[in-house]
Design a protein around this motif. Structure first.
Motif, short mmCIF file in Angstrom:
data_model
loop_
_atom_site.label_atom_id
_atom_site.label_comp_id
_atom_site.label_asym_id
_atom_site.label_seq_id
_atom_site.Cartn_x
_atom_site.Cartn_y
_atom_site.Cartn_z
N VAL A 1 0.96 -1.15 -0.06
CA VAL A 1 0.03 0.10 0.14
C VAL A 1 0.94 1.27 0.02
O VAL A 1 0.56 2.09 -0.80
CB VAL A 1 -1.08 -0.10 1.12
CG1 VAL A 1 -1.73 1.30 1.57
CG2 VAL A 1 -2.12 -1.21 1.07
N ASP A 2 2.00 1.28 0.75
CA ASP A 2 2.83 2.39 1.06
C ASP A 2 3.65 2.63 -0.64
O ASP A 2 3.71 3.68 -0.87
CB ASP A 2 3.81 2.24 2.09
CG ASP A 2 2.93 2.43 3.37
OD1 ASP A 2 1.87 3.03 3.63
OD2 ASP A 2 3.69 2.42 4.48
N GLN B 1 2.83 1.74 -3.52
CA GLN B 1 1.98 2.16 -4.55
C GLN B 1 1.39 3.57 -4.31
O GLN B 1 1.35 4.36 -5.24
CB GLN B 1 0.75 0.99 -4.78
CG GLN B 1 1.16 -0.33 -5.27
CD GLN B 1 2.07 -0.27 -6.37
OE1 GLN B 1 1.72 0.30 -7.33
NE2 GLN B 1 3.35 -0.61 -6.14
N THR B 2 1.00 3.72 -3.10
CA THR B 2 0.76 5.27 -2.69
C THR B 2 1.73 6.16 -3.05
O THR B 2 1.68 7.09 -3.44
CB THR B 2 0.47 5.49 -1.03
OG1 THR B 2 -0.50 4.72 -0.97
CG2 THR B 2 -0.02 6.95 -0.83
N GLU C 1 3.55 -21.50 -9.57
CA GLU C 1 2.36 -22.13 -10.16
C GLU C 1 1.17 -21.37 -9.56
O GLU C 1 1.05 -20.95 -8.60
CB GLU C 1 2.56 -23.53 -9.47
CG GLU C 1 3.71 -24.32 -9.86
CD GLU C 1 3.97 -25.64 -8.82
OE1 GLU C 1 2.96 -26.15 -8.29
OE2 GLU C 1 5.11 -25.80 -8.49
N TRP D 1 -0.65 -21.91 -6.29
CA TRP D 1 -0.20 -21.62 -5.19
C TRP D 1 -0.26 -20.35 -4.78
O TRP D 1 0.07 -19.35 -3.98
CB TRP D 1 1.30 -22.11 -4.85
CG TRP D 1 1.45 -23.53 -4.76
CD1 TRP D 1 1.51 -24.48 -5.79
CD2 TRP D 1 1.31 -24.06 -3.60
NE1 TRP D 1 1.46 -25.69 -5.17
CE2 TRP D 1 1.33 -25.49 -3.71
CE3 TRP D 1 1.08 -23.84 -2.25
CZ2 TRP D 1 1.32 -26.63 -2.80
CZ3 TRP D 1 1.14 -24.80 -1.22
CH2 TRP D 1 1.01 -26.13 -1.65
N LEU D 2 -0.71 -19.45 -5.75
CA LEU D 2 -1.07 -17.89 -5.68
C LEU D 2 -2.04 -17.51 -4.95
O LEU D 2 -3.11 -18.12 -5.11
CB LEU D 2 -0.94 -17.28 -6.89
CG LEU D 2 0.20 -17.17 -8.02
CD1 LEU D 2 -0.31 -16.21 -9.20
CD2 LEU D 2 1.36 -16.61 -7.13
N ASP D 3 -1.91 -16.54 -4.05
CA ASP D 3 -3.11 -15.90 -3.36
C ASP D 3 -4.02 -15.13 -4.22
O ASP D 3 -3.67 -14.89 -5.41
CB ASP D 3 -2.70 -15.12 -2.13
CG ASP D 3 -1.95 -13.76 -2.69
OD1 ASP D 3 -2.81 -12.89 -3.07
OD2 ASP D 3 -0.87 -13.80 -2.78
N ASP D 4 -5.56 -15.11 -4.00
CA ASP D 4 -6.25 -14.69 -5.06
C ASP D 4 -6.00 -13.20 -5.37
O ASP D 4 -6.47 -12.84 -6.47
CB ASP D 4 -7.61 -14.70 -4.29
CG ASP D 4 -8.22 -16.32 -4.17
OD1 ASP D 4 -7.35 -17.00 -4.13
OD2 ASP D 4 -9.37 -16.29 -4.05
N GLY D 5 -5.78 -12.45 -4.52
CA GLY D 5 -5.36 -10.79 -4.74
C GLY D 5 -3.95 -11.14 -6.00
O GLY D 5 -4.38 -10.15 -6.94
#
Lengths: 401, 197
Positions: free
Chosen positions: B146-147, B149-150, B178, B181-185
């Motif tokens: 967040v920081d 990208q801000t 793979e 194994w990735l998180d949805d975000g």
């Protein structure tokens, strides 16, 4: 030397018949230095689990341990450090804690380990470690791919009377079960919101910095509001049907951003929110609040059978509405993700009459997810008969009844 | 228990990133045991570094010469500026030899909660570099937090008037990663940033 409270329990699931095949079930749970458990190993079948025991025996601690198998801060929203077992007498204090579980899921068997690592650097901030099938994960959001958990605790009995913050938190947990990325959006939004408030209270006037933070708030804020809107709409449809003798309920989002979401394209809502935030800087600086955004939304629930806002029903009626929502949600998650959430029902039998208890048990068995229920009185769970495993919890150990 | 010299050593070591009081004591003891082979060379190296290394007045990189060897290298493209949060990020880029332009090291990211504002970061000099002309592209390589990208968004605002093309690093599937194994975000971000084959 203290006696090690290790209890091992083998439970054969073949002994229990008539249960639907579990879509999500904890088959083995190991706790290390977790709350009142020094070491615990519990092997269980896929059926619902009932934990009985006296007050303070550690029933809720077990539910809390299970709640850490899903993303988030767990059922008590505790600080990671506070979860460590408190030393007795001259024992050295525990430096970390761990919850390890083997689960049966629709993807097969999954091993999840999570906790606060004892060997972590002394200066770094405590961070929850997560391993799935032995592989370290970057973040706990990875847990959301395998486990969703929803809990009802005695604290939530006041949900409809408490402030909107509590209801949003409850709702956000329901949303995360359907949209695992929701928790990340909430965290990013809140982070940017806190930074903007800090700038305002510091008297900062740098317009570019505000614009950058408000952009982050707008992007994540609209994403999280859209996920809430989607969840509430589907949950409303399910809860209006009612579950057995549980009341029919309606759910709706109430808030400015929620009204925009309902009528405008997401990209336009982002622009609108960006504009509102930019325009309200002076006002927000004076009031010390953030006057616009999804953090001001509320979840409005009505008891349809009484045609009253849920908050105006009796304590028992409020509890019944809450159970209605939780069961409708579990059905919804099972339908849309192919797998229901783990239901953690603390002191669930309290405030429910015999008919509703029976209906709850039937529903929990039919759901196909392993529900974990606690109570002080094993008698209340008698209608479950052989459909559940009843375990007695006493002072950091567990035994089959 | 110990002499004041040892206590001071432990106290200072304990302020290093990743070291707490316990590991600081272990490090101090290890140094004292290896006095000739480690402690004295380390002391000399620390003193030399403290005397000779300075931040580059152009980009903020750390080097013994100013401007730093990257800024002074005429073979590197001065028309491309890659903005990173820390010198460590610059080192990562250089290790991979993936970029032949110049850098700009911010020295952190904007964080109102930690009291880090634009004045605390190396931002004024970046605006000056761009305003001086000759820059064809500014690449934001801040962290995907967040920081970070801000901060990138803030810089874009500040640089908008100079009409120089701004880009940022792609976010998405890591090379060799793979999907399972990735998180949805991460997966959702990668999906949004998909491109034609």
């Amino acid at each position: 030397m203290t006696a090690q409270a290790i209890s091992a329990l083998a439970y054969s699931s073949d002994a229990v018949s008539g249960a639907a095949p579990a879509l999500l079930a904890v088959r083995q749970l190991r706790l290390t230095d977790f709350r009142n458990y020094r070491q615990l190993r519990l092997d269980c079948g896929a059926e619902p689990v009932v934990l009985v025991g006296d007050n303070g025996a550690g029933k809720t601690n077990l539910l809390e341990a299970l709640s850490f198998l899903a993303p988030g801060r767990g059922l008590r929203r505790a600080r990671l450090d506070d979860v460590c077992r408190r030393p007795r007498g001259e024992e050295p204090p525990a430096a970390g804690w761990a919850v390890a579980a083997t689960l049966d899921t629709t993807d097969g068997r999954v091993a999840i380990g999570t906790g606060l690592e004892a060997g972590r650097s002394e200066t770094s901030l405590p961070r929850r470690a997560v391993r799935i099938d032995g592989r370290p994960m970057q973040s706990q959001t990875a847990l959301g791919l395998h486990v969703a958990a929803v809990w009802l605790t005695p604290q939530l009995d006041r949900l409809f009377l408490d402030g909107a913050t509590e209801r949003r938190r409850f709702l956000d947990r329901l949303v995360t079960a359907l949209h695992p990325e929701h928790a990340g959006d909430v965290a990013a939004y809140e982070n940017a919101q806190r930074q903007r408030s800090r700038l305002l209270s510091d008297g900062n006037r740098d317009p570019h910095w505000f614009t950058a933070l408000e952009d982050t708030m707008a992007r994540h804020g609209v994403a999280l509001a859209a996920a809430r809107a989607d969840t509430v709409q589907r949950l409303d449809a399910a809860a209006r049907l009612g579950v057995g003798p549980f009341p029919r309920a309606s759910l709706a989002m109430a808030g400015e951003v929620d009204r925009w979401i309902a009528t405008m394209a997401a990209i336009d809502v982002e622009d609108r929110l960006r504009g509102e935030l930019a325009a309200s800087r002076l006002r927000d600086a004076e009031s010390g609040t953030t006057s616009c955004g999804p953090h001001r939304s509320d979840l409005a629930v009505r008891h349809l059978d009484l045609d009253l806002p849920a908050a105006e029903g009796s304590t028992g009626q409020q509890k019944a509405v809450l159970v209605s929502i939780a069961l409708a949600h579990a059905r919804l998650v099972a339908l849309s993700r192919g797998r229901p959430p783990l239901l953690l029902l603390d002191e669930i039998a309290a405030h429910l009459d015999a008919e509703r208890r029976m209906a709850l048990f039937d529903e929990v068995v039919a759901l196909g997810a392993q529900s974990w229920m606690t109570g002080t009185d094993a008698e209340l769970f008698a209608p479950l008969g052989g459909r559940a495993q009843i375990l007695r919890v006493a002072d950091g150990s567990i035994a089959a009844v | 228990m110990n002499g004041p010299e040892i206590e001071r050593l432990i106290q200072l070591l304990g302020r290093l990133p990743g070291l707490g009081p316990r590991s600081a004591r272990r490090v101090a003891l290890h140094l004292l045991k290896k006095r000739e082979t480690l402690m004295q060379p380390l002391g000399t190296a620390l003193a030399d570094a403290a005397r000779a290394i300075r931040a580059c007045s152009v980009c903020g990189n750390l080097d013994t010469i100013d401007p730093c060897s990257i800024c002074a290298d005429s073979r590197r493209d001065a028309g491309l500026i890659c903005v990173v949060e820390d010198v460590g990020d610059l080192w990562a880029m250089e290790r991979g030899r993936i970029f032949s332009g110049r850098y700009h090291v911010l020295g952190g990211s904007l964080s109102a909660l930690d009291g880090i504002g634009p004045e605390e970061l190396n931002i004024g000099s970046l605006v000056k570099r761009v305003a001086a002309g000759g820059v064809r592209e500014v690449i934001m390589a801040t962290n995907a937090t967040v920081d970070g990208q801000t901060t990138a968004h803030y810089l874009a605002e500040r640089l908008a008037e100079h009409e120089v093309p701004l880009t940022r690093l792609a976010h998405g599937v890591p090379v060799g990663g793979e999907l399972d194994w990735l998180d949805d975000g991460t997966l959702a971000t990668a999906f949004k940033a998909r491109r034609a084959l």
